[in-house]
Design an enzyme around this catalytic site. Structure first.
Site, PDB file in Angstrom:
ATOM      1  N   TYR A   1      -2.780 -17.286  12.451  1.00  0.00           N
ATOM      2  CA  TYR A   1      -2.405 -18.559  11.829  1.00  0.00           C
ATOM      3  C   TYR A   1      -1.544 -19.384  12.780  1.00  0.00           C
ATOM      4  CZ  TYR A   1      -4.096 -16.060   7.783  1.00  0.00           C
ATOM      5  OH  TYR A   1      -4.904 -15.344   6.922  1.00  0.00           O
TER       6      TYR A   1
ATOM      7  N   ARG B   1      -6.879  -2.358  -3.867  1.00  0.00           N
ATOM      8  CA  ARG B   1      -8.087  -2.274  -3.045  1.00  0.00           C
ATOM      9  C   ARG B   1      -8.236  -0.922  -2.340  1.00  0.00           C
ATOM     10  NH1 ARG B   1      -9.372  -7.487  -3.719  1.00  0.00           N
ATOM     11  NH2 ARG B   1      -8.133  -9.205  -2.837  1.00  0.00           N
TER      12      ARG B   1
ATOM     13  N   SER C   1      -1.503 -12.472   7.291  1.00  0.00           N
ATOM     14  CA  SER C   1      -0.583 -13.442   6.708  1.00  0.00           C
ATOM     15  C   SER C   1       0.894 -13.035   6.782  1.00  0.00           C
ATOM     16  CB  SER C   1      -0.994 -13.736   5.271  1.00  0.00           C
ATOM     17  OG  SER C   1      -1.149 -12.541   4.535  1.00  0.00           O
TER      18      SER C   1
ATOM     19  N   GLU D   1     -15.187   4.570  11.050  1.00  0.00           N
ATOM     20  CA  GLU D   1     -15.612   3.298  10.449  1.00  0.00           C
ATOM     21  C   GLU D   1     -16.171   2.355  11.518  1.00  0.00           C
ATOM     22  OE1 GLU D   1     -16.047   1.919   7.637  1.00  0.00           O
ATOM     23  OE2 GLU D   1     -14.758   2.801   6.107  1.00  0.00           O
TER      24      GLU D   1
ATOM     25  N   LYS E   1      -7.490  -4.614  11.596  1.00  0.00           N
ATOM     26  CA  LYS E   1      -6.682  -5.496  10.762  1.00  0.00           C
ATOM     27  C   LYS E   1      -5.803  -4.675   9.852  1.00  0.00           C
ATOM     28  CE  LYS E   1      -7.325  -8.782   7.074  1.00  0.00           C
ATOM     29  NZ  LYS E   1      -8.214  -9.315   6.097  1.00  0.00           N
TER      30      LYS E   1
ATOM     31  N   CYS F   1     -13.317  -7.183  -4.212  1.00  0.00           N
ATOM     32  CA  CYS F   1     -14.269  -7.534  -3.155  1.00  0.00           C
ATOM     33  C   CYS F   1     -15.691  -7.076  -3.465  1.00  0.00           C
ATOM     34  CB  CYS F   1     -13.810  -6.946  -1.819  1.00  0.00           C
ATOM     35  SG  CYS F   1     -12.131  -7.454  -1.382  1.00  0.00           S
TER      36      CYS F   1
ATOM     37  N   CYS G   1     -16.906 -12.295   2.021  1.00  0.00           N
ATOM     38  CA  CYS G   1     -16.284 -11.386   1.064  1.00  0.00           C
ATOM     39  C   CYS G   1     -16.425 -12.011  -0.307  1.00  0.00           C
ATOM     40  CB  CYS G   1     -14.813 -11.133   1.407  1.00  0.00           C
ATOM     41  SG  CYS G   1     -14.176  -9.683   0.518  1.00  0.00           S
TER      42      CYS G   1
ATOM     43  N   LYS H   1     -10.306  -1.973   8.449  1.00  0.00           N
ATOM     44  CA  LYS H   1      -9.442  -2.841   7.644  1.00  0.00           C
ATOM     45  C   LYS H   1      -8.669  -1.973   6.669  1.00  0.00           C
ATOM     46  CE  LYS H   1      -9.479  -6.684   4.406  1.00  0.00           C
ATOM     47  NZ  LYS H   1     -10.264  -7.751   3.773  1.00  0.00           N
TER      48      LYS H   1
ATOM     49  N   ARG I   1      -3.062 -13.690  -0.236  1.00  0.00           N
ATOM     50  CA  ARG I   1      -3.660 -13.699  -1.575  1.00  0.00           C
ATOM     51  C   ARG I   1      -3.228 -14.926  -2.365  1.00  0.00           C
ATOM     52  NH1 ARG I   1      -3.754  -7.149  -2.360  1.00  0.00           N
ATOM     53  NH2 ARG I   1      -5.163  -6.823  -0.594  1.00  0.00           N
TER      54      ARG I   1
HETATM   55  C1  PBG Z   1     -10.712 -10.763   1.942  1.00  0.00           C
HETATM   56  C2  PBG Z   1      -9.678 -10.885   2.989  1.00  0.00           C
HETATM   57  C3  PBG Z   1      -8.295 -10.614   2.927  1.00  0.00           C
HETATM   58  C4  PBG Z   1      -7.766 -10.978   4.158  1.00  0.00           C
HETATM   59  C5  PBG Z   1      -8.816 -11.437   4.931  1.00  0.00           C
HETATM   60  N1  PBG Z   1      -9.993 -11.351   4.200  1.00  0.00           N
HETATM   61  C6  PBG Z   1      -7.452 -10.166   1.818  1.00  0.00           C
HETATM   62  C7  PBG Z   1      -7.594  -8.818   1.262  1.00  0.00           C
HETATM   63  O1  PBG Z   1      -8.380  -8.004   1.743  1.00  0.00           O
HETATM   64  O2  PBG Z   1      -6.909  -8.574   0.286  1.00  0.00           O
HETATM   65  C8  PBG Z   1      -6.311 -10.905   4.537  1.00  0.00           C
HETATM   66  C9  PBG Z   1      -5.898 -11.860   5.577  1.00  0.00           C
HETATM   67  C10 PBG Z   1      -4.435 -12.087   5.694  1.00  0.00           C
HETATM   68  O3  PBG Z   1      -3.581 -11.439   5.070  1.00  0.00           O
HETATM   69  O4  PBG Z   1      -4.089 -12.982   6.490  1.00  0.00           O
HETATM   70  N2  PBG Z   1     -11.034  -9.500   1.523  1.00  0.00           N
END
Ligand code: PBG
Length: 334
Positions: A323, A227, A284, A243, A258, A136, A126, A205, A215
């Site tokens: 994690y 985004r 996260s 998708e 995700k 991105c 990315c 996603k 972030r």
């Molecule tokens: C990059 C990306 C993101 C995450 C994984 N790859 C952040 C986003 O899309 O803003 C999020 C992972 C997480 O929250 O643990 N584009």
């Protein structure tokens, strides 16, 4: 439900099969196994750097030497794979560090594959961590405001994926959500003699508030806007299936949904519709919310983490990116 014949006489007593741990184990339908877990790690330049991520207790931005230590420890515990994110020394408007031969991810992949060849290294492909604006893709500012340009971004993504694979990445994971990126990446990998590198695509996603703590970890907050012009609307499930279909058609070997817990309906539908190796990313905030509540003694961290991961498996996930991979494996081994 079809195929479910429930005898009314003699009276069916489901509790018969719950009487002892041994009986419960015998009829357990879902297994959570360490070999299904992937641990995300963040690498930044330097030596002996272990910078804690405030919003994600237990997660650090690591310099390559420290990351190798962390990865080694995780691998010994039974973590089969890591997902690598890079924080470059400098960001610009072309994401040049994303595909630099000696970029932070490329260096770290080489180090890991040399020292720990059996650990699977998946690289996140990315541009947001590498772009000064934090989006991105390539940004165009015009009369009508700013736009994220699709096709110019594809070239950079494909170059980035090739640079990761050339460094030795076992799998590349595009997470940008540009249209056509899987096709572009597959074509460029093949052209460069990297036909054996699999792609796991972040196929469905969503534009999610659950990425908040990440972030901070990846220093990838967009400097303006959000985004939603490239990540999906949380309202849309049918679109998510389209998708996924597109990514498979373009050459994805594995697909991902995700975030995880709030989107398990899609994990189920993606797995049953396509039957592809299906990953789910417990993102996260899913991690941080449990940590925060556990720190206050409001929830049982072990029980709630294992239950969440099991639910992801039950929904159909073959692979779980989390994690909490290390804690989970320790608990599973207890
Ligand atoms: C990059 C990306 C993101 C995450 C994984 N790859 C952040 C986003 O899309 O803003 C999020 C992972 C997480 O929250 O643990 N584009």
């Amino acid at each position: 439900m079809q195929g479910h014949i429930i005898p009314s006489f003699p009276v069916f007593r489901p509790r018969r099969l719950r009487q002892s741990p041994a009986l419960r184990r015998l009829v357990s339908e879902t297994q959570l196994n360490p070999r299904q877990l992937v641990l995300p790690l963040f690498v930044r330049p330097g030596r002996k750097v272990r910078q804690p991520v405030g919003a994600m207790p237990g997660v650090f931005q690591l310099s390559p030497d420290e990351l190798l230590k962390e990865a080694t420890e995780a691998f010994r515990l039974g973590v089969p794979a890591i997902l690598l994110f890079g924080l470059p020394a400098k960001k610009d408007e072309r994401a040049s560090e994303a595909f630099a031969r000696n970029g932070i991810v490329q260096q770290t992949v080489r180090l890991l594959k040399k020292e720990l060849p059996e650990l699977l290294v998946i690289t996140d492909v990315c541009l947001c961590e590498y772009m000064s604006h934090g989006h991105c893709g390539v940004v165009h500012s015009g009369k009508k405001g700013t736009r994220i340009l699709n096709d110019p971004t594809l070239k950079i993504l494909a170059r980035t994926a090739v640079s990761h694979a050339e460094a030795g990445a076992d799998i590349v994971a595009p997470s940008d959500m540009m249209d056509g990126r899987v096709r572009a990446i597959r074509a460029e990998l093949d052209r460069c003699g990297l036909a054996d590198t699999p792609i796991i695509s972040y196929a469905a996603k969503f534009a999610s508030a659950f990425y908040g703590p990440f972030r901070e970890a990846a220093e990838s907050t967009p400097q303006f806007g959000d985004r939603r012009s490239y990540q999906m609307d949380p309202a849309n499930a049918e679109e998510a299936l389209r998708e996924v279909a597109l990514d498979i058609e373009e050459g994805a070997d594995m697909v991902m949904v995700k975030p995880a817990l709030a989107y398990l309906d899609l994990v189920w539908r993606v797995k049953t519709t396509f039957g592809y190796p299906t990953a789910v990313y417990a993102v996260s905030a899913e991690y941080s919310m449990i940590k925060a509540a556990a720190a206050r003694g409001w929830v049982d961290e072990k029980a709630i983490t294992l239950e969440s991961l099991l639910a992801m498996r039950r929904a159909g996930a073959d692979i779980i990116i989390t994690y909490a991979a290390r804690e989970a494996i320790r608990w599973l081994n207890e």
